[in-house]
Design a protein around this motif. Structure first.
Motif, mmCIF file in Angstrom:
data_model
loop_
_atom_site.group_PDB
_atom_site.id
_atom_site.type_symbol
_atom_site.label_atom_id
_atom_site.label_comp_id
_atom_site.label_asym_id
_atom_site.label_seq_id
_atom_site.Cartn_x
_atom_site.Cartn_y
_atom_site.Cartn_z
ATOM 1 N N LYS A 16 17.478 -1.304 -21.039
ATOM 2 C CA LYS A 16 18.562 -1.122 -22.017
ATOM 3 C C LYS A 16 18.038 -1.314 -23.439
ATOM 4 C CE LYS A 16 23.131 -2.826 -23.200
ATOM 5 N NZ LYS A 16 24.128 -3.864 -23.035
ATOM 6 N N THR A 17 17.238 -2.358 -23.663
ATOM 7 C CA THR A 17 16.673 -2.615 -24.988
ATOM 8 C C THR A 17 15.752 -1.477 -25.417
ATOM 9 O OG1 THR A 17 16.794 -5.002 -24.686
ATOM 10 C CG2 THR A 17 15.237 -4.211 -26.343
ATOM 11 N N LEU A 18 14.914 -1.021 -24.501
ATOM 12 C CA LEU A 18 13.991 0.071 -24.803
ATOM 13 C C LEU A 18 14.752 1.298 -25.294
ATOM 14 C CD1 LEU A 18 11.071 1.247 -24.679
ATOM 15 C CD2 LEU A 18 11.591 1.921 -22.332
ATOM 16 N N ILE A 19 15.815 1.658 -24.602
ATOM 17 C CA ILE A 19 16.593 2.840 -24.974
ATOM 18 C C ILE A 19 17.379 2.601 -26.262
ATOM 19 C CG2 ILE A 19 18.504 4.338 -24.263
ATOM 20 C CD1 ILE A 19 17.471 3.917 -21.339
ATOM 21 N N GLU A 20 17.993 1.427 -26.401
ATOM 22 C CA GLU A 20 18.801 1.140 -27.589
ATOM 23 C C GLU A 20 17.957 1.065 -28.852
ATOM 24 O OE1 GLU A 20 21.035 -2.427 -26.806
ATOM 25 O OE2 GLU A 20 22.525 -1.360 -25.600
ATOM 26 N N VAL A 21 16.816 0.403 -28.778
ATOM 27 C CA VAL A 21 15.996 0.198 -29.974
ATOM 28 C C VAL A 21 15.086 1.399 -30.227
ATOM 29 C CG1 VAL A 21 14.259 -1.265 -31.076
ATOM 30 C CG2 VAL A 21 16.075 -2.306 -29.713
ATOM 31 N N GLY A 22 14.440 1.865 -29.177
ATOM 32 C CA GLY A 22 13.491 2.961 -29.344
ATOM 33 C C GLY A 22 14.120 4.336 -29.306
ATOM 34 N N GLY A 23 15.304 4.432 -28.725
ATOM 35 C CA GLY A 23 15.993 5.706 -28.674
ATOM 36 C C GLY A 23 15.588 6.578 -27.490
ATOM 37 N N LYS A 24 14.660 6.098 -26.677
ATOM 38 C CA LYS A 24 14.240 6.867 -25.502
ATOM 39 C C LYS A 24 13.670 5.935 -24.454
ATOM 40 C CE LYS A 24 10.109 8.162 -28.110
ATOM 41 N NZ LYS A 24 9.309 9.273 -28.594
ATOM 42 N N LYS A 25 13.460 6.497 -23.248
ATOM 43 C CA LYS A 25 13.026 5.717 -22.094
ATOM 44 C C LYS A 25 11.508 5.770 -21.919
ATOM 45 C CE LYS A 25 14.156 5.628 -17.180
ATOM 46 N NZ LYS A 25 14.954 6.258 -16.141
ATOM 47 N N GLN A 26 10.793 6.241 -22.909
ATOM 48 C CA GLN A 26 9.348 6.447 -22.802
ATOM 49 C C GLN A 26 8.568 5.138 -22.772
ATOM 50 O OE1 GLN A 26 7.772 9.179 -25.713
ATOM 51 N NE2 GLN A 26 5.748 8.246 -25.635
ATOM 52 N N VAL A 27 7.617 5.072 -21.831
ATOM 53 C CA VAL A 27 6.672 3.964 -21.762
ATOM 54 C C VAL A 27 5.272 4.549 -21.636
ATOM 55 C CG1 VAL A 27 8.215 2.219 -20.812
ATOM 56 C CG2 VAL A 27 7.051 3.752 -19.246
ATOM 57 N N PRO A 28 4.244 3.816 -22.026
ATOM 58 C CA PRO A 28 4.308 2.457 -22.563
ATOM 59 C C PRO A 28 4.887 2.447 -23.970
ATOM 60 C CG PRO A 28 2.067 3.281 -22.751
ATOM 61 C CD PRO A 28 2.858 4.322 -21.992
ATOM 62 N N CYS A 29 5.491 1.337 -24.294
ATOM 63 C CA CYS A 29 6.025 1.128 -25.634
ATOM 64 C C CYS A 29 5.705 -0.305 -26.042
ATOM 65 C CB CYS A 29 7.525 1.366 -25.661
ATOM 66 S SG CYS A 29 8.249 1.089 -27.290
ATOM 67 N N LEU A 30 4.980 -0.443 -27.114
ATOM 68 C CA LEU A 30 4.679 -1.757 -27.660
ATOM 69 C C LEU A 30 5.648 -2.030 -28.794
ATOM 70 C CD1 LEU A 30 2.788 -4.256 -27.761
ATOM 71 C CD2 LEU A 30 1.436 -2.999 -29.454
ATOM 72 N N PHE A 31 6.448 -3.078 -28.645
ATOM 73 C CA PHE A 31 7.330 -3.482 -29.734
ATOM 74 C C PHE A 31 6.551 -4.449 -30.617
ATOM 75 C CE2 PHE A 31 10.467 -1.389 -27.419
ATOM 76 C CZ PHE A 31 11.691 -1.411 -28.074
ATOM 77 N N ILE A 32 6.469 -4.106 -31.899
ATOM 78 C CA ILE A 32 5.776 -4.925 -32.895
ATOM 79 C C ILE A 32 6.849 -5.423 -33.852
ATOM 80 C CG2 ILE A 32 3.974 -4.989 -34.658
ATOM 81 C CD1 ILE A 32 2.927 -2.324 -33.275
ATOM 82 N N ASP A 33 7.172 -6.704 -33.748
ATOM 83 C CA ASP A 33 8.285 -7.271 -34.517
ATOM 84 C C ASP A 33 9.543 -6.409 -34.378
ATOM 85 O OD1 ASP A 33 6.899 -9.500 -35.364
ATOM 86 O OD2 ASP A 33 6.363 -8.662 -37.316
ATOM 87 N N GLY A 34 9.802 -5.948 -33.147
ATOM 88 C CA GLY A 34 11.012 -5.184 -32.867
ATOM 89 C C GLY A 34 10.925 -3.704 -33.142
ATOM 90 N N GLU A 35 9.790 -3.226 -33.663
ATOM 91 C CA GLU A 35 9.622 -1.805 -33.958
ATOM 92 C C GLU A 35 8.782 -1.160 -32.865
ATOM 93 O OE1 GLU A 35 10.980 -0.024 -36.528
ATOM 94 O OE2 GLU A 35 12.057 -1.877 -36.987
ATOM 95 N N PRO A 36 9.235 -0.029 -32.293
ATOM 96 C CA PRO A 36 8.509 0.575 -31.183
ATOM 97 C C PRO A 36 7.276 1.369 -31.619
ATOM 98 C CG PRO A 36 10.471 1.861 -31.677
ATOM 99 C CD PRO A 36 10.495 0.653 -32.586
ATOM 100 N N LEU A 37 6.215 1.235 -30.823
ATOM 101 C CA LEU A 37 5.012 2.056 -30.975
ATOM 102 C C LEU A 37 4.753 2.685 -29.618
ATOM 103 C CD1 LEU A 37 2.482 3.010 -32.573
ATOM 104 C CD2 LEU A 37 1.329 0.938 -31.739
ATOM 105 N N TYR A 38 4.713 4.021 -29.585
ATOM 106 C CA TYR A 38 4.511 4.747 -28.340
ATOM 107 C C TYR A 38 3.093 5.306 -28.294
ATOM 108 C CZ TYR A 38 9.597 4.618 -28.151
ATOM 109 O OH TYR A 38 10.905 4.204 -28.126
#
Length: 81
Positions: A45-67
């Motif tokens: 849920k957090t991945l989709i809400e914050v990042g806007g998509k279900k893509q992994v891997p995703c590294l959250f850096i201080d809450g900001e997604p890096l794909y």
């Protein structure tokens, strides 16, 4: 001294790109909090809400997604190795 950033890696065990990042982390002795989106509904849920998509891997850096596995590895190599 540089301020430490909060890092969390969102992944799923069946993803070859996630395995690439996890293998790099193991080889370099990098330990981060991991969120498996297949077993952790809140993480998905957090991945989709914050990042806007279900893509992994995703590294959250201080809450900001890096794909993208290569971008994540480059970031970890530069900041955590």
């Amino acid at each position: 001294m540089a301020e430490e950033k909060e890092l969390v890696l969102y992944y799923k065990p069946t993803c070859p790109f996630c395995a690439k990042v996890l293998d790099f982390m193991e080889e370099d002795g990098i330990e981060l909090p991991l969120r498996n989106i297949l077993t952790d509904d809140a993480a998905l849920k957090t991945l989709i809400e914050v990042g806007g998509k279900k893509q992994v891997p995703c590294l959250f850096i201080d809450g900001e997604p890096l794909y993208e596995s290569n971008d994540i590895i480059d970031y970890l190599r530069a900041n955590c190795s």
